[in-house]
Design an enzyme around this catalytic site. Structure first.
Site, PDB file in Angstrom:
ATOM      1  CB  SER A  36       3.269  -5.760   3.952  1.00  0.00           C
ATOM      2  OG  SER A  36       4.547  -5.168   3.819  1.00  0.00           O
ATOM      3  CG  ASP A  47     -12.360  -3.658   6.885  1.00  0.00           C
ATOM      4  OD1 ASP A  47     -12.235  -2.813   7.791  1.00  0.00           O
ATOM      5  OD2 ASP A  47     -12.969  -3.444   5.816  1.00  0.00           O
ATOM      6  CB  SER A 108      -4.721  13.699  12.476  1.00  0.00           C
ATOM      7  OG  SER A 108      -4.610  14.853  11.668  1.00  0.00           O
ATOM      8  CE1 TYR A 131      -8.041  11.252   9.146  1.00  0.00           C
ATOM      9  CE2 TYR A 131      -7.205  13.481   9.451  1.00  0.00           C
ATOM     10  CZ  TYR A 131      -7.014  12.107   9.477  1.00  0.00           C
ATOM     11  OH  TYR A 131      -5.781  11.604   9.834  1.00  0.00           O
ATOM     12  CE  LYS A 135      -6.720   9.366  12.288  1.00  0.00           C
ATOM     13  NZ  LYS A 135      -6.000   8.117  12.643  1.00  0.00           N
ATOM     14  CE1 TYR A 196      11.742  11.561   4.372  1.00  0.00           C
ATOM     15  CE2 TYR A 196      13.107  10.808   6.199  1.00  0.00           C
ATOM     16  CZ  TYR A 196      12.714  10.716   4.870  1.00  0.00           C
ATOM     17  OH  TYR A 196      13.280   9.769   4.057  1.00  0.00           O
ATOM     18  CB  VAL A 197       7.734   9.050   6.256  1.00  0.00           C
ATOM     19  CG1 VAL A 197       8.902   8.759   5.320  1.00  0.00           C
ATOM     20  CG2 VAL A 197       7.020   7.780   6.656  1.00  0.00           C
TER      21      VAL A 197
END
Length: 300
Positions: A36, A47, A108, A131, A135, A196-197
């Site tokens: 980061s 990983d 998601s 995808y 999920k 919004y994040v």
């Protein structure tokens, strides 16, 4: 609160959450493939597909699981399952061994597939992409962990997330509009739920303060806009122009997308346009949350 391991913490939503944790004085670590940039002192490289590396890196008592393969143009669909399912299984096995009592997971709305408008958390799980399927399977792995350990599991299913640091489909759309390269596909009457994040990060922080046995929440910020409304707004703000600009039919757009897919297969090189993105752009995707999370308010 116990030390929090934010897995996948060098990414988009992850960085917003880590900012909130740092502001709150909460102890946390960031586990990802790359360090980061904002929190190098808290970074651990691992990983999730590698159980030994994950075990060596993880030292928290609470896990926020944000790691995922999520691009819609991966050439090898099996990568969704290696990361999203097998990686989640590795996290759950380590959590069971360590006695970790809480996992918060970002899934998601893709798990619903082509869902009816305004689908809530009771909607049928019917993923129609690799995808979305990965999920949904990851959620099941986590439910099995919760059932066997009596841990606390919160699953968040956000819709399309946008905001500073995003380099996904919303960023590509705005960049094309800003460069005057955007072409509207279809009539744009399809509505989109978006998030919004900063609000998603705040919701995750609030979820960490709860200890349900198992809880599932959709996340979207209102009001829903049609694609035509969104494009018109962006063109006005970015270019000072009205309307949606050049337009082609959905049928022509899909034909061009499939042609781009053939070029990818023939050359091995990705293209900014593909059939999946065009189909997603033109689809109606609106979602609601049936229950509120105690203590959660959207700051934006």
């Amino acid at each position: 609160m116990d030390k929090i391991s934010v897995i996948g913490g060098a990414g988009f939503i992850r960085t917003a959450l880590c900012r909130l944790l740092a502001s709150a004085g909460q102890e946390f670590e960031v586990i990802d493939l790359v360090p980061s940039r904002l929190f190098p002192g808290q970074s651990r490289i691992a990983d999730i597909r590698d159980p030994d590396a994950l075990s060596a890196a993880l030292s928290g008592q609470v896990v926020v699981h944000l790691a995922a393969a999520h691009r819609d143009d991966l050439r090898d669909p099996a990568e969704y399952f290696r990361t999203n399912v097998d990686g989640t299984r590795n996290i759950c096995q380590l959590a069971a061994q360590r006695g970790i009592g809480q996992i918060v997971f970002t899934s998601s709305v893709a798990v619903y597939g082509a869902a009816p408008p305004k689908t809530n958390e009771t909607g049928a799980i019917a993923p129609d992409t690799p995808y979305g399927q990965s999920k949904a399977e990851a959620e099941q792995v986590l439910r099995e962990w919760q059932a066997h350990t009596d841990g606390s599991l919160t699953v968040l299913r956000p819709t399309v997330v946008f905001g500073a640091g995003n380099r996904g489909n919303v960023h590509r759309l705005l960049a094309q509009i800003a460069a005057n390269e955007f072409v509207m596909v279809g009539d744009g009457a399809n509505a989109k739920s978006m998030a919004y994040v900063g609000n998603v990060a705040a919701f995750l922080l609030a979820a960490l303060g709860q200890r349900p046995d198992a809880a599932v929440y959709n996340y979207a910020d209102g009001p829903d806009m049609t694609m035509a409304m969104l494009v018109e707004h962006a063109r006005q703000r970015l270019l000072g122009r009205t309307g949606t600009g050049p337009r082609i039919s959905f049928a022509l757009g899909m034909t061009l997308g499939r042609l781009a897919d053939r070029l990818v297969r023939a050359t091995g090189r990705g293209r900014p346009v593909n059939a999946a993105r065009i189909e997603k752009f033109c689809a109606e995707t609106t979602f609601v949350r049936a229950a509120e999370l105690p203590g959660s308010t959207a700051p934006f």
